[in-house]
Design an enzyme around this catalytic site. Sequence first.
Site, PDB file in Angstrom:
ATOM      1  N   HIS A 157       0.830  -1.227   0.000  1.00  0.00           N
ATOM      2  CA  HIS A 157       0.000   0.000   0.000  1.00  0.00           C
ATOM      3  C   HIS A 157       0.855   1.264   0.000  1.00  0.00           C
ATOM      4  CE1 HIS A 157      -3.322  -2.703   1.375  1.00  0.00           C
ATOM      5  NE2 HIS A 157      -2.340  -3.243   2.059  1.00  0.00           N
ATOM      6  N   SER A 278      14.626  22.119 -15.178  1.00  0.00           N
ATOM      7  CA  SER A 278      13.500  23.017 -15.401  1.00  0.00           C
ATOM      8  C   SER A 278      14.048  24.374 -15.799  1.00  0.00           C
ATOM      9  CB  SER A 278      12.674  23.137 -14.125  1.00  0.00           C
ATOM     10  OG  SER A 278      11.929  24.349 -14.146  1.00  0.00           O
ATOM     11  N   LYS A 284      15.632  21.696  -9.974  1.00  0.00           N
ATOM     12  CA  LYS A 284      14.918  20.518 -10.461  1.00  0.00           C
ATOM     13  C   LYS A 284      15.791  19.563 -11.262  1.00  0.00           C
ATOM     14  CE  LYS A 284      10.515  20.548 -10.839  1.00  0.00           C
ATOM     15  NZ  LYS A 284       9.516  19.709 -10.206  1.00  0.00           N
ATOM     16  N   GLU A 291       9.071   8.898 -16.488  1.00  0.00           N
ATOM     17  CA  GLU A 291       7.671   9.304 -16.680  1.00  0.00           C
ATOM     18  C   GLU A 291       7.154   8.886 -18.059  1.00  0.00           C
ATOM     19  OE1 GLU A 291       9.030  13.393 -15.231  1.00  0.00           O
ATOM     20  OE2 GLU A 291       6.859  13.466 -14.971  1.00  0.00           O
TER      21      GLU A 291
END
Length: 459
Positions: A157, A278, A284, A291
Amino acid sequence: SANSMWGGRFAGGVDAIMEAINASIGFDKRLYAQDIAGSRAHAAMLAATGIITKADHAAIDAGLQQVKDEIEAGNFQFKTALEDIHMNVESRLKEIIGEPAGRLHTARSRNDQVAVDFRLWVRDQCDAAIAGIDRLMRAFLKQAEAGAAWVMPGFTHLQTAQPVTWGHHMLAYVEMLARDKSRFHDARKRMNECPLGAAALAGTSFPIDRHMTAAALGFDRPTANSLDSTSDRDFALEFLSASSICAMHLSRFAEELVIWSSAQFRFVRLSDSFTTGSSIMPQKKNPDAAELLRAKVGRILGATVALFMVMKGLPLTYSKDMQEDKEQVFDAADNLMLGLAAMEGMVKDMNANREVLAAAASSGFSTATDLADWLVRSLNLPFRDAHHVTGSLVALAEKKGCDLPDLTLAEMQTGHPGITQEVYSVLGVDNSVRSRVSYGGTAPSNVEAQVARWKEALA
Ligand code: ARG
Protein backbone atom coordinates in the site's frame (compact mmCIF):
# COMPACT_ATOMS: atom_id res chain seq x y z
CA SER A 1 -6.55 5.27 -65.58
CA ALA A 2 -7.24 1.82 -64.18
CA ASN A 3 -4.83 0.11 -61.78
CA SER A 4 -2.21 -1.96 -63.59
CA MET A 5 -2.26 -4.72 -60.95
CA TRP A 6 -5.98 -5.33 -60.61
CA GLY A 7 -7.67 -2.91 -63.00
CA GLY A 8 -8.80 -5.36 -65.68
CA ARG A 9 -12.48 -4.83 -65.01
CA PHE A 10 -12.18 -1.14 -64.13
CA ALA A 11 -12.66 1.64 -66.62
CA GLY A 12 -11.41 4.55 -64.54
CA GLY A 13 -9.01 5.29 -61.70
CA VAL A 14 -9.85 5.81 -58.05
CA ASP A 15 -10.73 9.04 -56.32
CA ALA A 16 -7.88 10.81 -54.55
CA ILE A 17 -9.64 10.31 -51.21
CA MET A 18 -9.98 6.61 -51.97
CA GLU A 19 -6.28 6.48 -52.69
CA ALA A 20 -5.56 8.18 -49.37
CA ILE A 21 -7.69 5.82 -47.29
CA ASN A 22 -6.70 2.72 -49.21
CA ALA A 23 -2.95 3.08 -49.47
CA SER A 24 -0.68 1.46 -46.92
CA ILE A 25 2.66 2.11 -48.58
CA GLY A 26 3.33 4.98 -46.17
CA PHE A 27 3.84 2.45 -43.40
CA ASP A 28 4.08 -1.02 -44.93
CA LYS A 29 7.26 -0.13 -46.79
CA ARG A 30 8.85 -1.28 -43.56
CA LEU A 31 8.05 -4.80 -44.78
CA TYR A 32 10.16 -4.47 -47.92
CA ALA A 33 12.87 -6.95 -46.88
CA GLN A 34 10.30 -9.53 -45.76
CA ASP A 35 8.28 -8.99 -48.91
CA ILE A 36 11.27 -9.57 -51.14
CA ALA A 37 12.43 -12.59 -49.13
CA GLY A 38 8.95 -14.09 -49.41
CA SER A 39 8.85 -13.46 -53.15
CA ARG A 40 12.27 -14.98 -53.70
CA ALA A 41 11.30 -18.10 -51.79
CA HIS A 42 8.06 -18.31 -53.75
CA ALA A 43 9.79 -17.86 -57.12
CA ALA A 44 12.42 -20.50 -56.29
CA MET A 45 9.63 -22.92 -55.41
CA LEU A 46 7.70 -22.10 -58.60
CA ALA A 47 10.82 -22.99 -60.60
CA ALA A 48 11.60 -26.13 -58.61
CA THR A 49 8.09 -27.43 -59.19
CA GLY A 50 8.18 -26.56 -62.89
CA ILE A 51 5.45 -23.92 -62.63
CA ILE A 52 7.78 -21.27 -64.08
CA THR A 53 10.96 -21.77 -66.10
CA LYS A 54 14.45 -21.61 -64.67
CA ALA A 55 15.13 -18.63 -66.92
CA ASP A 56 12.14 -16.70 -65.57
CA HIS A 57 13.19 -17.56 -62.03
CA ALA A 58 16.70 -16.26 -62.67
CA ALA A 59 15.33 -13.00 -64.04
CA ILE A 60 12.88 -12.61 -61.14
CA ASP A 61 15.49 -13.36 -58.51
CA ALA A 62 18.05 -10.94 -59.93
CA GLY A 63 15.37 -8.30 -60.40
CA LEU A 64 14.18 -8.64 -56.81
CA GLN A 65 17.75 -8.27 -55.61
CA GLN A 66 18.01 -5.07 -57.61
CA VAL A 67 14.76 -3.74 -56.13
CA LYS A 68 16.11 -4.47 -52.66
CA ASP A 69 19.36 -2.68 -53.46
CA GLU A 70 17.46 0.33 -54.76
CA ILE A 71 15.31 0.54 -51.65
CA GLU A 72 18.32 0.22 -49.36
CA ALA A 73 20.24 2.84 -51.33
CA GLY A 74 17.29 5.21 -51.04
CA ASN A 75 16.80 5.25 -54.81
CA PHE A 76 13.38 3.65 -54.83
CA GLN A 77 10.34 5.74 -55.58
CA PHE A 78 7.42 4.51 -53.52
CA LYS A 79 4.09 5.29 -55.19
CA THR A 80 0.82 5.76 -53.32
CA ALA A 81 -1.09 4.84 -56.47
CA LEU A 82 0.41 1.38 -56.14
CA GLU A 83 -1.21 1.05 -52.70
CA ASP A 84 1.19 -1.14 -50.80
CA ILE A 85 4.67 -2.61 -50.59
CA HIS A 86 3.65 -5.74 -52.50
CA MET A 87 2.55 -3.89 -55.61
CA ASN A 88 5.33 -1.32 -55.40
CA VAL A 89 7.92 -4.07 -55.46
CA GLU A 90 6.22 -6.03 -58.21
CA SER A 91 5.65 -2.98 -60.36
CA ARG A 92 9.30 -1.98 -60.17
CA LEU A 93 10.26 -5.59 -60.91
CA LYS A 94 8.23 -5.35 -64.10
CA GLU A 95 10.04 -2.18 -65.10
CA ILE A 96 13.37 -3.93 -64.58
CA ILE A 97 12.78 -7.40 -66.06
CA GLY A 98 9.61 -7.07 -68.12
CA GLU A 99 7.29 -9.98 -68.79
CA PRO A 100 8.64 -12.61 -66.34
CA ALA A 101 7.67 -10.28 -63.47
CA GLY A 102 4.03 -11.08 -64.19
CA ARG A 103 4.68 -14.76 -63.46
CA LEU A 104 5.81 -14.18 -59.88
CA HIS A 105 2.25 -13.85 -58.63
CA THR A 106 1.26 -17.31 -59.89
CA ALA A 107 -0.33 -19.41 -57.13
CA ARG A 108 -0.18 -16.49 -54.74
CA SER A 109 -2.36 -13.63 -53.55
CA ARG A 110 -1.62 -10.50 -51.62
CA ASN A 111 -3.58 -12.15 -48.84
CA ASP A 112 -1.03 -14.88 -48.18
CA GLN A 113 1.76 -12.52 -49.21
CA VAL A 114 0.97 -9.95 -46.53
CA ALA A 115 0.38 -12.72 -43.99
CA VAL A 116 3.85 -14.14 -44.56
CA ASP A 117 5.56 -10.73 -44.72
CA PHE A 118 4.02 -9.60 -41.49
CA ARG A 119 4.75 -12.85 -39.68
CA LEU A 120 8.38 -12.60 -40.69
CA TRP A 121 8.51 -9.05 -39.39
CA VAL A 122 6.82 -9.85 -36.08
CA ARG A 123 9.05 -12.89 -35.68
CA ASP A 124 12.12 -10.64 -35.96
CA GLN A 125 10.59 -8.26 -33.43
CA CYS A 126 10.14 -11.10 -30.96
CA ASP A 127 13.86 -11.76 -31.27
CA ALA A 128 14.63 -8.07 -30.82
CA ALA A 129 12.40 -7.85 -27.74
CA ILE A 130 14.02 -10.95 -26.27
CA ALA A 131 17.47 -9.44 -26.76
CA GLY A 132 16.38 -6.09 -25.30
CA ILE A 133 14.83 -7.74 -22.25
CA ASP A 134 17.97 -9.76 -21.79
CA ARG A 135 20.10 -6.62 -21.65
CA LEU A 136 17.77 -5.02 -19.12
CA MET A 137 17.84 -8.16 -16.96
CA ARG A 138 21.63 -7.93 -16.84
CA ALA A 139 21.42 -4.31 -15.70
CA PHE A 140 19.04 -5.22 -12.86
CA LEU A 141 21.23 -8.19 -11.99
CA LYS A 142 24.27 -5.93 -11.60
CA GLN A 143 22.34 -3.73 -9.19
CA ALA A 144 21.22 -6.81 -7.28
CA GLU A 145 24.74 -8.10 -6.97
CA ALA A 146 26.10 -4.79 -5.67
CA GLY A 147 23.31 -4.35 -3.16
CA ALA A 148 22.54 -7.89 -2.05
CA ALA A 149 22.75 -6.83 1.60
CA TRP A 150 21.66 -3.17 1.47
CA VAL A 151 18.53 -2.72 3.54
CA MET A 152 15.57 -0.68 2.39
CA PRO A 153 11.93 -0.52 3.37
CA GLY A 154 9.63 -2.95 1.65
CA PHE A 155 6.16 -1.56 1.02
CA THR A 156 2.59 -2.68 0.78
CA HIS A 157 0.00 0.00 0.00
CA LEU A 158 3.10 2.24 -0.29
CA GLN A 159 3.18 2.07 3.53
CA THR A 160 6.32 0.79 5.21
CA ALA A 161 5.85 -2.94 5.67
CA GLN A 162 9.05 -4.85 6.46
CA PRO A 163 12.73 -4.27 5.78
CA VAL A 164 13.95 -5.91 2.58
CA THR A 165 17.19 -5.87 0.64
CA TRP A 166 17.93 -3.74 -2.41
CA GLY A 167 19.16 -6.83 -4.23
CA HIS A 168 15.90 -8.64 -3.56
CA HIS A 169 13.92 -5.74 -4.98
CA MET A 170 16.08 -5.65 -8.12
CA LEU A 171 15.70 -9.40 -8.57
CA ALA A 172 11.92 -9.06 -8.43
CA TYR A 173 12.21 -7.26 -11.77
CA VAL A 174 14.56 -9.89 -13.12
CA GLU A 175 11.83 -12.45 -12.42
CA MET A 176 9.18 -10.34 -14.17
CA LEU A 177 11.41 -9.76 -17.17
CA ALA A 178 12.21 -13.45 -17.42
CA ARG A 179 8.50 -14.17 -17.73
CA ASP A 180 8.22 -11.42 -20.34
CA LYS A 181 11.03 -12.99 -22.28
CA SER A 182 9.41 -16.40 -22.18
CA ARG A 183 6.15 -14.92 -23.45
CA PHE A 184 7.97 -13.67 -26.55
CA HIS A 185 9.65 -17.06 -26.95
CA ASP A 186 6.27 -18.79 -26.72
CA ALA A 187 4.63 -16.42 -29.17
CA ARG A 188 7.50 -16.77 -31.61
CA LYS A 189 7.27 -20.55 -31.49
CA ARG A 190 3.53 -20.54 -32.09
CA MET A 191 3.67 -18.05 -34.97
CA ASN A 192 6.43 -19.90 -36.78
CA GLU A 193 4.21 -21.53 -39.40
CA CYS A 194 4.20 -20.32 -42.99
CA PRO A 195 0.94 -19.08 -44.56
CA LEU A 196 2.51 -18.64 -48.01
CA GLY A 197 0.69 -20.78 -50.57
CA ALA A 198 -2.72 -20.38 -48.96
CA ALA A 199 -3.21 -18.00 -51.91
CA ALA A 200 -6.32 -15.83 -51.75
CA LEU A 201 -8.08 -18.08 -49.24
CA ALA A 202 -8.68 -21.53 -50.73
CA GLY A 203 -5.26 -22.79 -51.75
CA THR A 204 -4.33 -23.28 -55.38
CA SER A 205 -4.61 -25.78 -58.21
CA PHE A 206 -0.94 -25.32 -59.08
CA PRO A 207 1.38 -28.10 -57.82
CA ILE A 208 3.17 -25.86 -55.29
CA ASP A 209 5.46 -27.13 -52.53
CA ARG A 210 4.56 -25.26 -49.37
CA HIS A 211 7.04 -27.24 -47.31
CA MET A 212 9.80 -25.89 -49.49
CA THR A 213 8.85 -22.22 -49.06
CA ALA A 214 8.22 -22.72 -45.33
CA ALA A 215 11.71 -24.17 -44.87
CA ALA A 216 13.34 -21.51 -47.03
CA LEU A 217 11.87 -18.77 -44.85
CA GLY A 218 12.86 -20.43 -41.58
CA PHE A 219 9.39 -21.59 -40.58
CA ASP A 220 8.86 -24.89 -38.78
CA ARG A 221 6.11 -25.97 -41.18
CA PRO A 222 3.40 -24.59 -43.45
CA THR A 223 0.07 -23.62 -41.87
CA ALA A 224 -2.54 -26.35 -42.26
CA ASN A 225 -5.68 -24.45 -43.22
CA SER A 226 -5.74 -21.91 -46.02
CA LEU A 227 -8.73 -20.02 -44.63
CA ASP A 228 -7.10 -19.66 -41.23
CA SER A 229 -3.79 -18.74 -42.88
CA THR A 230 -5.11 -15.63 -44.56
CA SER A 231 -7.44 -14.50 -41.78
CA ASP A 232 -5.29 -15.12 -38.71
CA ARG A 233 -3.62 -12.24 -36.89
CA ASP A 234 -3.16 -14.05 -33.57
CA PHE A 235 0.58 -13.74 -33.99
CA ALA A 236 0.30 -9.95 -33.99
CA LEU A 237 -2.09 -9.98 -31.04
CA GLU A 238 0.21 -12.25 -29.08
CA PHE A 239 3.14 -10.00 -29.82
CA LEU A 240 1.14 -6.97 -28.69
CA SER A 241 -0.10 -8.74 -25.57
CA ALA A 242 3.40 -9.81 -24.58
CA SER A 243 4.58 -6.26 -25.29
CA SER A 244 1.81 -4.81 -23.13
CA ILE A 245 2.66 -6.98 -20.15
CA CYS A 246 6.34 -6.18 -20.51
CA ALA A 247 5.60 -2.46 -20.83
CA MET A 248 3.45 -2.68 -17.70
CA HIS A 249 6.46 -4.04 -15.81
CA LEU A 250 8.65 -1.24 -17.13
CA SER A 251 5.99 1.21 -16.07
CA ARG A 252 5.91 -0.12 -12.52
CA PHE A 253 9.62 0.34 -12.08
CA ALA A 254 9.38 3.73 -13.77
CA GLU A 255 6.80 4.69 -11.15
CA GLU A 256 9.13 3.51 -8.38
CA LEU A 257 11.92 5.60 -9.86
CA VAL A 258 9.70 8.68 -9.95
CA ILE A 259 8.86 8.17 -6.27
CA TRP A 260 12.34 7.12 -5.20
CA SER A 261 14.08 10.04 -6.88
CA SER A 262 11.80 12.65 -5.28
CA ALA A 263 13.18 15.01 -2.62
CA GLN A 264 10.89 13.35 -0.06
CA PHE A 265 12.30 9.86 -0.65
CA ARG A 266 15.84 10.35 -2.00
CA PHE A 267 16.26 6.56 -2.35
CA VAL A 268 18.07 6.90 -5.67
CA ARG A 269 19.91 9.42 -7.74
CA LEU A 270 19.21 9.17 -11.45
CA SER A 271 22.00 10.12 -13.82
CA ASP A 272 22.06 13.37 -15.76
CA SER A 273 21.74 11.29 -18.93
CA PHE A 274 18.16 10.30 -18.15
CA THR A 275 16.79 13.40 -16.44
CA THR A 276 16.05 16.97 -17.42
CA GLY A 277 16.13 20.33 -15.69
CA SER A 278 13.50 23.02 -15.40
CA SER A 279 13.83 26.33 -17.16
CA ILE A 280 12.41 28.20 -14.17
CA MET A 281 13.23 26.10 -11.09
CA PRO A 282 17.01 25.66 -10.92
CA GLN A 283 16.92 22.91 -8.29
CA LYS A 284 14.92 20.52 -10.46
CA LYS A 285 16.09 17.23 -11.86
CA ASN A 286 13.06 15.67 -13.42
CA PRO A 287 12.80 11.93 -14.11
CA ASP A 288 11.38 12.47 -17.61
CA ALA A 289 12.53 9.17 -19.07
CA ALA A 290 10.83 7.28 -16.26
CA GLU A 291 7.67 9.30 -16.68
CA LEU A 292 7.57 8.70 -20.42
CA LEU A 293 8.11 5.00 -19.83
CA ARG A 294 5.17 5.03 -17.46
CA ALA A 295 3.09 6.55 -20.24
CA LYS A 296 4.26 4.21 -22.99
CA VAL A 297 2.27 1.32 -21.62
CA GLY A 298 -0.92 3.22 -22.44
CA ARG A 299 0.16 3.46 -26.01
CA ILE A 300 1.24 -0.16 -26.31
CA LEU A 301 -1.85 -1.53 -24.62
CA GLY A 302 -3.86 0.89 -26.77
CA ALA A 303 -2.39 -0.72 -29.88
CA THR A 304 -3.32 -4.13 -28.50
CA VAL A 305 -6.91 -3.11 -27.86
CA ALA A 306 -7.09 -1.40 -31.26
CA LEU A 307 -6.12 -4.57 -33.10
CA PHE A 308 -8.48 -6.67 -31.02
CA MET A 309 -11.26 -4.30 -32.07
CA VAL A 310 -10.24 -4.61 -35.71
CA MET A 311 -10.29 -8.40 -35.60
CA LYS A 312 -13.16 -9.27 -33.31
CA GLY A 313 -16.00 -8.90 -35.80
CA LEU A 314 -14.35 -9.95 -39.05
CA PRO A 315 -15.84 -12.89 -40.88
CA LEU A 316 -13.31 -15.23 -42.47
CA THR A 317 -11.12 -14.68 -44.35
CA TYR A 318 -9.30 -11.50 -45.35
CA SER A 319 -10.98 -8.12 -45.00
CA LYS A 320 -9.29 -4.84 -45.73
CA ASP A 321 -9.76 -3.89 -42.09
CA MET A 322 -6.77 -6.10 -41.46
CA GLN A 323 -4.49 -3.61 -43.17
CA GLU A 324 -4.87 -1.64 -39.93
CA ASP A 325 -2.81 -4.27 -38.11
CA LYS A 326 0.56 -2.91 -39.13
CA GLU A 327 0.66 0.61 -37.73
CA GLN A 328 -0.41 -0.67 -34.32
CA VAL A 329 2.27 -3.32 -34.25
CA PHE A 330 4.97 -1.02 -35.62
CA ASP A 331 4.20 1.66 -33.07
CA ALA A 332 4.05 -0.78 -30.17
CA ALA A 333 7.28 -2.49 -31.23
CA ASP A 334 9.15 0.80 -31.63
CA ASN A 335 8.01 2.07 -28.28
CA LEU A 336 8.71 -1.18 -26.49
CA MET A 337 12.26 -1.25 -27.82
CA LEU A 338 12.79 2.39 -26.92
CA GLY A 339 11.38 1.76 -23.45
CA LEU A 340 13.61 -1.25 -22.86
CA ALA A 341 16.68 0.71 -23.92
CA ALA A 342 15.78 3.74 -21.80
CA MET A 343 15.12 1.58 -18.76
CA GLU A 344 18.40 -0.24 -19.30
CA GLY A 345 20.21 3.10 -19.33
CA MET A 346 18.47 4.32 -16.19
CA VAL A 347 19.07 1.09 -14.27
CA LYS A 348 22.73 0.98 -15.26
CA ASP A 349 23.28 4.57 -14.16
CA MET A 350 21.15 4.83 -11.05
CA ASN A 351 22.80 5.26 -7.68
CA ALA A 352 21.13 3.87 -4.59
CA ASN A 353 21.43 6.18 -1.58
CA ARG A 354 22.38 3.49 0.93
CA GLU A 355 22.21 5.68 4.04
CA VAL A 356 18.78 7.01 3.20
CA LEU A 357 17.56 3.52 2.37
CA ALA A 358 18.87 2.15 5.66
CA ALA A 359 17.35 4.98 7.70
CA ALA A 360 14.02 4.58 5.96
CA ALA A 361 14.17 0.82 6.48
CA SER A 362 14.25 1.20 10.25
CA SER A 363 11.52 3.81 10.47
CA GLY A 364 7.80 3.23 10.39
CA PHE A 365 7.85 0.30 12.88
CA SER A 366 9.19 -1.86 10.06
CA THR A 367 10.33 -4.59 12.44
CA ALA A 368 6.96 -5.00 14.15
CA THR A 369 6.54 -8.39 12.48
CA ASP A 370 9.95 -9.44 13.81
CA LEU A 371 8.80 -8.52 17.32
CA ALA A 372 5.62 -10.56 16.89
CA ASP A 373 7.64 -13.51 15.54
CA TRP A 374 9.98 -13.24 18.56
CA LEU A 375 7.02 -13.44 20.95
CA VAL A 376 5.90 -16.61 19.18
CA ARG A 377 9.34 -18.18 19.21
CA SER A 378 10.52 -17.14 22.69
CA LEU A 379 7.30 -16.99 24.71
CA ASN A 380 5.32 -19.54 22.70
CA LEU A 381 2.44 -17.09 22.18
CA PRO A 382 -0.05 -17.92 19.42
CA PHE A 383 0.72 -15.59 16.47
CA ARG A 384 -2.62 -13.81 16.79
CA ASP A 385 -1.88 -12.90 20.43
CA ALA A 386 1.67 -11.88 19.55
CA HIS A 387 0.25 -9.63 16.83
CA HIS A 388 -2.02 -7.99 19.40
CA VAL A 389 0.77 -7.43 21.94
CA THR A 390 3.00 -5.94 19.24
CA GLY A 391 0.18 -3.68 18.10
CA SER A 392 -0.15 -2.26 21.59
CA LEU A 393 3.60 -1.57 21.71
CA VAL A 394 3.47 0.14 18.30
CA ALA A 395 0.65 2.33 19.64
CA LEU A 396 2.76 3.17 22.69
CA ALA A 397 5.81 4.06 20.55
CA GLU A 398 3.62 6.14 18.29
CA LYS A 399 2.24 8.00 21.30
CA LYS A 400 5.79 8.63 22.55
CA GLY A 401 6.92 9.67 19.08
CA CYS A 402 9.71 7.07 18.95
CA ASP A 403 10.49 3.84 17.11
CA LEU A 404 10.08 0.33 18.52
CA PRO A 405 13.73 -0.21 19.53
CA ASP A 406 13.58 3.08 21.50
CA LEU A 407 11.07 1.68 23.99
CA THR A 408 12.62 0.74 27.35
CA LEU A 409 12.44 -2.84 28.58
CA ALA A 410 9.89 -1.76 31.22
CA GLU A 411 7.74 -0.25 28.50
CA MET A 412 8.11 -3.40 26.43
CA GLN A 413 6.94 -5.45 29.41
CA THR A 414 3.68 -3.49 29.55
CA GLY A 415 2.87 -5.40 26.39
CA HIS A 416 3.85 -8.76 27.90
CA PRO A 417 5.68 -9.35 31.19
CA GLY A 418 7.74 -12.19 29.70
CA ILE A 419 9.63 -9.90 27.30
CA THR A 420 13.40 -9.84 27.94
CA GLN A 421 16.39 -7.79 26.82
CA GLU A 422 16.92 -10.35 24.04
CA VAL A 423 14.03 -8.84 22.10
CA TYR A 424 16.17 -5.90 21.00
CA SER A 425 18.31 -8.19 18.84
CA VAL A 426 15.40 -8.74 16.42
CA LEU A 427 14.41 -5.08 16.24
CA GLY A 428 17.40 -4.10 14.08
CA VAL A 429 16.80 -4.08 10.34
CA ASP A 430 19.99 -5.97 9.49
CA ASN A 431 18.98 -8.81 11.75
CA SER A 432 15.50 -8.64 10.33
CA VAL A 433 16.55 -9.15 6.72
CA ARG A 434 19.21 -11.70 7.66
CA SER A 435 16.52 -13.79 9.34
CA ARG A 436 14.30 -13.99 6.23
CA VAL A 437 15.97 -17.12 4.91
CA SER A 438 12.83 -18.97 3.80
CA TYR A 439 13.08 -19.94 0.11
CA GLY A 440 12.46 -16.81 -1.95
CA GLY A 441 12.85 -14.57 1.12
CA THR A 442 14.82 -11.34 1.26
CA ALA A 443 17.90 -12.50 3.25
CA PRO A 444 21.21 -11.39 1.69
CA SER A 445 22.30 -15.05 1.56
CA ASN A 446 19.24 -15.84 -0.56
CA VAL A 447 19.86 -12.85 -2.81
CA GLU A 448 23.45 -13.96 -3.37
CA ALA A 449 22.29 -17.44 -4.32
CA GLN A 450 19.68 -16.04 -6.73
CA VAL A 451 22.20 -13.67 -8.27
CA ALA A 452 24.47 -16.64 -8.91
CA ARG A 453 21.59 -18.58 -10.46
CA TRP A 454 20.65 -15.72 -12.76
CA LYS A 455 24.23 -15.05 -13.77
CA GLU A 456 24.46 -18.63 -14.91
CA ALA A 457 21.11 -18.50 -16.65
CA LEU A 458 22.03 -15.33 -18.56
CA ALA A 459 25.59 -16.39 -19.37
N1 ARG B 1 -2.06 -3.88 -48.13
C1 ARG B 1 -2.84 -5.02 -47.79
C2 ARG B 1 -2.79 -5.26 -46.29
O1 ARG B 1 -1.92 -4.76 -45.67
C3 ARG B 1 -2.35 -6.23 -48.51
C4 ARG B 1 -3.37 -7.26 -48.74
C5 ARG B 1 -4.34 -6.76 -49.72
N2 ARG B 1 -5.21 -7.81 -50.15
C6 ARG B 1 -6.35 -7.52 -50.79
N3 ARG B 1 -7.09 -8.51 -51.13
N4 ARG B 1 -6.69 -6.29 -51.06
O2 ARG B 1 -3.61 -5.93 -45.73
